[in-house]
Design an enzyme around this catalytic site. Structure first.
Site, short mmCIF file in Angstrom:
data_model
loop_
_atom_site.label_atom_id
_atom_site.label_comp_id
_atom_site.label_asym_id
_atom_site.label_seq_id
_atom_site.Cartn_x
_atom_site.Cartn_y
_atom_site.Cartn_z
CE LYS A 141 -3.65 -2.29 2.66
NZ LYS A 141 -4.30 -2.46 3.73
CG ASP A 230 14.33 -9.45 15.99
OD1 ASP A 230 14.42 -8.93 17.31
OD2 ASP A 230 13.52 -9.86 15.59
CD GLU A 475 59.26 -16.44 23.78
OE1 GLU A 475 60.19 -16.61 23.30
OE2 GLU A 475 59.10 -17.66 24.80
CG ASP A 500 48.73 8.97 15.47
OD1 ASP A 500 49.56 9.90 15.08
OD2 ASP A 500 47.45 9.17 14.75
CD GLU A 550 51.49 3.05 4.11
OE1 GLU A 550 51.88 3.21 3.11
OE2 GLU A 550 51.73 3.79 5.30
#
Length: 604
Positions: A141, A230, A475, A500, A550
């Site tokens: 509709k 969901d 390690e 950074d 990178e």
């Protein structure tokens, strides 16, 4: 009136459109009074000229009104005219209906239709199945509504066709006619998971058995970058009524593909199980893991952690639940019932730890499906013996030594990924039987006794970074951190931003050196020359910095490859092509000859 024929009009109003209109009361009254005398003794008959003029004006006004009504009606019809019925499936499939026999409706009708128990003809034999019968009239509709639901159902069909797992509903086919869309799938007669918890909570052992199966199915979806969006007990069904019945994930109406670096924005899900990031309009497959945490809580406690405090109207109740979801879950034991662990319902420490890891608002820290599967709760809840923590074992098995820059980043992160330090130290102490501070190959073999010797040697050689013949705690941390960081792009992004420090979206050589050599525990792990060589290798375009793509390339995560269109992405695609060529079996001369002969015979 629109839609009525001349015959309809005659039947309804008692006269034809072609006959003269019946006289109104005012016209009959005027006819009766004509020719009668007025009180002044003069006839009431109007003058012929004035009467003709009155009729003319009335006729003009009536024509003008009818024209206006007709114009308005045609405009109204054009605006509200339903668009032509469109196909949901591209090819004609109406003839498929003759191969189905509908038996009876299963459960209650849904928003768009019903689910039927049916039989379908397969190679001349009738087999049981379930058919979701969706009424097109309910969503066809209006143009915008039609477009929206066409996309929804096409998505659902596309996703279901991709699924192929024992714990995901098996999809057979989709077909349609002018009135209905039919989705044919396997019949699951064991009922919904929700029905199994209506009478109270489950034992941890039973809950672990059910959840482990569901996680296997969910992993199948997430490995294909598909979010269900969901997940709830109503969307998990048992194949049959036996206690050993497999359980399956159903209803992919809200499922969506979520490629790397992409986030969904449309609200989806059921409020009780909705993740906080869905409310914010930026989410990915991690939303399913929040839902799994809520479902686990519900199975072990018998009620959901986020619920409405009183009986309210649907809109008010939904708003209250979502506000609680946005506040988050408090993983502490408290009195009462809410978004915390109730003190009068006992659960194991491992169970609470897992639920807390799943219902965390920070997507970066939330467990992935692989991490949930590897959690020790599943082992302990089922009474199984496991010598070492499954998370550490999985990390060792999956560990692969990569390039030098990759190792450099992992070294710098071992000091910052500390939430599981106790797990790592406890596991290391269990493996280190002679308590010399190292794990030898023999000690590793005893801890992982279920593995064959060849695989154990590979694991040991990969993890032994400095080739000294033993494994250190550092390690072991490298293997654990690698698996954890590569599981999610959010974690990779945090690792990138940790290095950074200048916040330039590109790592400089100085920043990389500072990240590793600025700490006493890691500064001797690599020399300056080794760091410089690793940096040059990571700098794909040789511009003197390592940008985010990178960085993703050298880290090598399947969950977060370099973004499309970048140089690292191009290099990665080319390397995959070369790898496929190397893996392709080499044809021998006889096979080549046979193919050439077959080709020549086909040509002739």
């Amino acid at each position: 009136p629109a839609g009525l024929t001349a015959g309809d009009f005659t039947h309804k109003f008692g006269h034809s459109l072609h006959e003269s209109k019946p006289k109104t009361i005012s016209q009959n009254k005027r006819k009766r009074t004509m020719g009668q005398r007025s009180s002044k003794g003069k006839a009431n008959t109007p003058k012929a000229t004035s009467r003709t003029q009155d009729d003319h004006h009335k006729r003009k006004r009536r024509q003008k009104l009818q024209k206006s009504i007709s114009k308005h009606h045609s405009r109204h019809v054009r605006a509200n005219k339903a668009p032509p019925m469109r196909r949901i499936i591209d090819t004609a499939t109406e003839d498929r209906l003759q191969d189905y026999k509908f038996i009876h409706v299963l459960g209650q009708p849904g928003h768009f239709g019903e689910c039927w128990k049916a039989e379908r003809k397969v190679e001349g034999k009738w087999e049981e199945c379930a058919v979701k019968k969706i009424a097109k009239s309910r969503f066809m509709k209006g143009a915008s509504r039609q477009k929206k639901y066409l996309e929804v159902f096409r998505h659902e069909i596309k996703v279901m066709k991709k699924m192929d797992h024992p714990n995901v509903i098996h999809f057979y086919e989709a077909f349609e006619d002018s009135k209905f869309l039919y989705l044919s799938m396997e019949l699951c007669s064991g009922g919904e998971l929700f029905k199994h918890i209506e009478n109270g909570k489950l034992s941890e052992k039973r809950a672990a058995q059910i959840l482990f199966q569901l996680l296997k199915g969910l992993k199948h979806m997430h490995d294909m970058n598909i979010a269900h969006c969901d997940l709830k007990p109503e969307n998990f069904v048992f194949l049959n009524k036996s206690r050993q019945s497999p359980i399956k994930i159903i209803d992919f109406g809200m499922a969506r593909p979520v490629p790397p670096h992409v986030y969904l924005t449309t609200f989806a899900g059921t409020p009780y199980y909705t993740a906080p990031e869905i409310c914010k309009g930026r989410y990915n497959t991690a939303c399913d893991m929040w839902s799994m945490g809520v479902i686990m809580f519900l199975l072990l406690h018998g009620f959901p952690p986020f619920h409405s405090s009183a009986r309210k109207e649907a809109a008010s109740s939904t708003k209250e639940i979502l506000l609680k979801v946005m506040k988050g879950f408090d993983p502490t034991i408290r009195p009462g019932y809410g978004a915390w662990f109730p003190e009068d319902i006992k659960t194991s420490e491992e169970a609470r730890d897992l639920m807390g890891k799943l219902m965390t608002k920070n997507v970066k820290d939330r467990y992935t499906v692989d991490e949930m599967i590897a959690h020790p709760w599943f082992v302990k809840a089922q009474g199984l013996d496991h010598p070492i923590d499954p998370r550490v074992q999985t990390s060792l098995v999956e560990f692969r030594r990569a390039n030098a820059f990759h190792t450099l980043v992992l070294h710098s992160l071992t000091l910052h990924v500390t939430e599981d330090d106790e797990v790592l130290k406890g596991t290391f102490e269990k493996m280190d039987e002679n308590h010399d501070g190292h794990v030898s190959f023999e000690e590793l073999r005893k801890a992982l006794s279920s593995m064959d010797n060849k695989e154990l040697k590979r694991i040991f050689e990969e993890a032994d970074e400095n080739h000294d013949g033993v494994l250190s705690l550092h390690e072991l941390q490298l293997a654990y951190v690698q698996r954890k960081v590569l599981q999610k792009e959010e974690r990779l992004w945090e690792a990138f931003t940790h290095i950074d420090t200048g916040q330039t979206m590109a790592l400089t050589l100085k920043e990389v050196k500072d990240a590793l050599m600025g700490n006493e525990e890691t500064k001797n792990l690599m020399t300056e020359e080794e760091i410089e060589a690793a940096f040059r290798e990571a700098d794909c375009d040789k511009d003197g910095v390592v940008d985010y793509d990178e960085f993703l390339f050298v880290m090598g995560s399947d969950k977060a490859p370099p973004r499309a269109g970048t140089l690292p992405y191009h290099i990665l695609q080319e390397s995959k092509k070369e790898l496929m060529k190397l893996k392709a079996p080499v044809e021998n001369e006889d096979e080549k000859t046979e193919k050439e002969e077959a080709k020549s015979s086909n040509t002739s």
